[in-house]
Design a protein around this motif. Structure first.
Motif, mmCIF file in Angstrom:
data_model
loop_
_atom_site.group_PDB
_atom_site.id
_atom_site.type_symbol
_atom_site.label_atom_id
_atom_site.label_comp_id
_atom_site.label_asym_id
_atom_site.label_seq_id
_atom_site.Cartn_x
_atom_site.Cartn_y
_atom_site.Cartn_z
ATOM 1 N N GLU A 187 -10.327 -33.254 -28.072
ATOM 2 C CA GLU A 187 -11.396 -34.235 -28.007
ATOM 3 C C GLU A 187 -11.851 -34.715 -29.381
ATOM 4 O O GLU A 187 -12.738 -35.571 -29.483
ATOM 5 C CB GLU A 187 -12.609 -33.628 -27.270
ATOM 6 C CG GLU A 187 -12.333 -33.256 -25.828
ATOM 7 C CD GLU A 187 -11.990 -34.475 -24.987
ATOM 8 O OE1 GLU A 187 -12.646 -35.522 -25.175
ATOM 9 O OE2 GLU A 187 -11.070 -34.384 -24.144
ATOM 10 N N LEU A 188 -11.263 -34.176 -30.442
ATOM 11 C CA LEU A 188 -11.722 -34.458 -31.790
ATOM 12 C C LEU A 188 -10.780 -35.404 -32.518
ATOM 13 O O LEU A 188 -9.570 -35.415 -32.265
ATOM 14 C CB LEU A 188 -11.865 -33.158 -32.590
ATOM 15 C CG LEU A 188 -12.810 -32.105 -31.988
ATOM 16 C CD1 LEU A 188 -12.800 -30.840 -32.837
ATOM 17 C CD2 LEU A 188 -14.223 -32.661 -31.869
ATOM 18 N N THR A 189 -11.355 -36.178 -33.428
ATOM 19 C CA THR A 189 -10.577 -37.087 -34.268
ATOM 20 C C THR A 189 -10.741 -36.681 -35.725
ATOM 21 O O THR A 189 -11.854 -36.395 -36.187
ATOM 22 C CB THR A 189 -11.040 -38.539 -34.093
ATOM 23 O OG1 THR A 189 -10.847 -38.934 -32.729
ATOM 24 C CG2 THR A 189 -10.247 -39.483 -34.990
ATOM 25 N N TYR A 190 -9.607 -36.640 -36.430
ATOM 26 C CA TYR A 190 -9.594 -36.293 -37.848
ATOM 27 C C TYR A 190 -9.087 -37.496 -38.642
ATOM 28 O O TYR A 190 -8.243 -38.256 -38.166
ATOM 29 C CB TYR A 190 -8.711 -35.070 -38.107
ATOM 30 C CG TYR A 190 -9.214 -33.813 -37.437
ATOM 31 C CD1 TYR A 190 -9.975 -32.885 -38.142
ATOM 32 C CD2 TYR A 190 -8.954 -33.559 -36.087
ATOM 33 C CE1 TYR A 190 -10.456 -31.738 -37.525
ATOM 34 C CE2 TYR A 190 -9.428 -32.412 -35.464
ATOM 35 C CZ TYR A 190 -10.177 -31.520 -36.188
ATOM 36 O OH TYR A 190 -10.649 -30.383 -35.575
ATOM 37 N N LEU A 191 -9.611 -37.636 -39.871
ATOM 38 C CA LEU A 191 -9.251 -38.754 -40.733
ATOM 39 C C LEU A 191 -8.563 -38.231 -41.990
ATOM 40 O O LEU A 191 -9.029 -37.260 -42.608
ATOM 41 C CB LEU A 191 -10.504 -39.545 -41.131
ATOM 42 C CG LEU A 191 -11.412 -39.996 -39.980
ATOM 43 C CD1 LEU A 191 -12.672 -40.660 -40.531
ATOM 44 C CD2 LEU A 191 -10.672 -40.932 -39.035
ATOM 45 N N GLU A 192 -7.468 -38.870 -42.351
ATOM 46 C CA GLU A 192 -6.757 -38.464 -43.558
ATOM 47 C C GLU A 192 -7.480 -39.001 -44.790
ATOM 48 O O GLU A 192 -7.855 -40.174 -44.840
ATOM 49 C CB GLU A 192 -5.320 -38.988 -43.544
ATOM 50 C CG GLU A 192 -4.490 -38.492 -44.730
ATOM 51 C CD GLU A 192 -3.074 -39.045 -44.716
ATOM 52 O OE1 GLU A 192 -2.151 -38.319 -45.130
ATOM 53 O OE2 GLU A 192 -2.903 -40.221 -44.314
ATOM 54 N N THR A 193 -7.681 -38.156 -45.790
ATOM 55 C CA THR A 193 -8.365 -38.569 -47.015
ATOM 56 C C THR A 193 -7.352 -38.770 -48.136
ATOM 57 O O THR A 193 -6.178 -38.427 -48.014
ATOM 58 C CB THR A 193 -9.392 -37.511 -47.460
ATOM 59 O OG1 THR A 193 -8.713 -36.400 -48.059
ATOM 60 C CG2 THR A 193 -10.230 -37.026 -46.288
ATOM 61 N N ARG A 194 -7.833 -39.278 -49.240
ATOM 62 C CA ARG A 194 -7.007 -39.432 -50.444
ATOM 63 C C ARG A 194 -7.157 -38.222 -51.360
ATOM 64 O O ARG A 194 -6.766 -38.272 -52.527
ATOM 65 C CB ARG A 194 -7.415 -40.714 -51.179
ATOM 66 C CG ARG A 194 -7.235 -41.980 -50.336
ATOM 67 C CD ARG A 194 -7.623 -43.233 -51.122
ATOM 68 N NE ARG A 194 -7.582 -44.418 -50.278
ATOM 69 C CZ ARG A 194 -6.483 -45.129 -50.022
ATOM 70 N NH1 ARG A 194 -5.325 -44.766 -50.579
ATOM 71 N NH2 ARG A 194 -6.526 -46.173 -49.226
#
Length: 506
Positions: free
Chosen positions: A305-312
């Motif tokens: 149910e979770l969303t993760y975001l790729e960082t720099r």
């Protein structure tokens, strides 16, 4: 604003962020009717003072030009004299008018420590009790009456006021603190203060309720106690004021090195994640501290149910709900041009004489702001909007519920280096925020302004205005339009001035 504060300097804003009811009314014209003789320009230079704001080096005096080995033509001497001559404020509100008349529309203001160059040393004989008006740079007219304004840089009142001038080159022009409940005094036994001009002191709100705020420039000893010398030259006991801890938070300038989208972290530190060999995000021991920021690649990943975001940040990922993600909400700017993310080539080169088309996008509930020049974002930061949310304004008062930020599209009409904000109460003393820095009016009683009383960026904290950190607010103040001419303490847009648009959504 937060709904606390204290005395007025520059005309208070009522109902928290309400514009002054007297902005440039009868008070602004009272001293102009005194009919005092106009002072002549003085070639002397004011001595340096520890709190004096920086001013440009003076031009060579006409006398120096006349004494040179190559005598200048009379026209050049007169031009040099005009460049060297300035009008100096002797009060907290010296109005710059659109025409040389005491009741003409105000377009700017000088305050304690302010001065502005003259366009011409030739006076324009005044009306309505003002002995003479002078044209100032870059536009407008000031009544020079010897009481509120003078052409004499060595004027003793002006010299005595210089140490009390706000430090306009700093994010916080004054020192600030929270009132613990106090009374302001006009004088102290045993302390010899100068005889100030009329209306230097604000005689309203001599009783300052707890949790309102105080702005001051200096400390003095009298009667065995330490007193704070406030911005309107009254005195308050130091032991009745709790100093605020200055915030160091600031946003990010966008370009090739930093571009949208960006994630900020509010409230508390947030964990960094890495992908396991199976491609699932796993929490690490590393964290982003509160108010840190990190660039995002635009890639995301679902895990249940979770969303993760790729960082720099070296392959780290962030849980989306942990971050305040700053990215444009719409594909086009208010003029219909496609928005370009910072670091990308412009969609079309703008002509050299084209308007800047400045605008700011504010997400009231998410707590962020993006500043744009036409189709390009140039700055991003966290803000604090209304603590009760944001609503579309109604056509009658109250336009929105208390402590709610108005949604919609507006334009900046007036700007003040500092402005005192007041929230009136029926059965209690008013809440007052003293000398709120970098205040920009955009609608009804609402402003963009610095907040020195909290550090909870990204969360709703205000009485409806848009709070910024002092560092961010100062940058935004000088970036937006209308521009603030050199030496002016306030400016009001005229029909022909460009004005920065303010677009507020949830």
């Amino acid at each position: 604003m937060s709904g606390r504060s204290w005395f007025v300097a520059l005309g208070a804003l009522w109902l928290g962020c309400t514009p002054s009811r007297h902005d440039a009314g009868s008070r602004a014209d009272a001293a102009a009717s005194a009919g005092v003789a106009v002072a002549e320009p003085s070639p002397s230079i004011a001595p340096a003072a520890s709190r004096a704001p920086a001013v440009p080096a003076p031009e060579p005096s006409p006398e120096a030009l006349a004494a040179s080995t190559s005598p200048a033509p009379a026209a050049e001497v007169e031009a040099a004299r005009a460049r060297a001559a300035r009008v100096y404020s002797k009060g907290r509100e010296v109005w710059i008018r659109s025409a040389p008349r005491p009741k003409a529309q105000w377009i700017g203001m000088l305050s304690i420590g302010s001065s502005v160059r003259l366009k011409s040393v030739e006076p324009i004989r005044g009306a309505g009790g003002c002995p003479a008006f002078y044209a100032v740079e870059p536009r407008g007219y000031v009544c020079v009456d010897g009481k509120r304004a003078t052409l004499d840089t060595a004027d003793p009142v002006r010299q005595a006021l210089i140490p009390h001038a706000p430090l306009v080159d700093r994010p916080l022009p004054y020192r600030y603190g929270e009132s613990l409940g106090l009374k302001r005094l006009l004088r102290l036994d045993g302390f010899d203060a100068p005889a100030w001009p009329e209306e230097i002191h604000d005689l309203r709100h001599l009783e300052v309720r707890p949790r309102s705020s105080v702005a001051w420039t200096d400390e003095v000893e009298a009667g065995g106690k330490t007193w704070l010398w406030t911005s309107d030259l009254t005195f308050v006991p130091k032991d009745k004021v709790k100093p605020y801890e200055p915030t160091t938070f600031q946003g990010v300038y966008l370009g090739a090195e930093a571009r949208l989208p960006i994630a900020f972290f509010r409230r508390k530190a947030r964990p960094k994640y890495r992908l396991t060999e199976g491609g699932q995000p796993a929490k690490t021991d590393a964290v982003w501290e509160r108010l840190d920021r990190v660039g995002l690649t635009g890639r995301s990943k679902r895990a249940g149910e979770l969303t993760y975001l790729e960082t720099r940040d070296d392959g780290h990922w962030v849980l989306e709900r942990d971050a305040v993600v700053v990215r444009p909400r719409k594909a086009r700017n208010p003029w219909g041009r496609p928005i370009q993310l910072a670091g990308e080539p412009a969609s079309a080169p703008a002509p050299a004489d084209a308007p800047r088309n400045t605008w700011v996008e504010i997400a009231a509930l998410d707590g962020w702001l993006i500043a744009y020049e036409d189709d390009r974002p140039v700055f991003a930061t966290l803000i604090s909007a209304g603590r009760n949310g944001a609503e579309e304004p109604e056509k009658t008062e109250p336009l929105v519920p208390p402590s709610t930020t108005p949604l919609g599209q507006y334009s900046i009409g007036r700007k003040w280096v500092t402005k005192t904000l007041i929230t009136p109460h029926v059965d209690a003393d008013d809440w007052i925020e003293a000398e709120v820095p970098w205040s920009q009016h955009f609608f009804s009683k609402y402003l963009l302004h610095a907040a020195y009383w909290h550090d909870r960026w990204g969360d709703g904290q205000s009485g409806g205005c848009v709070n910024l950190s002092p560092i961010d607010a100062k940058w935004l103040f000088y970036w937006t339009e209308p521009s603030v001419p050199e030496g002016w303490y306030a400016v009001q847009a005229t029909r022909n001035d460009p004005s920065t648009r303010v677009v507020i959504h949830r």
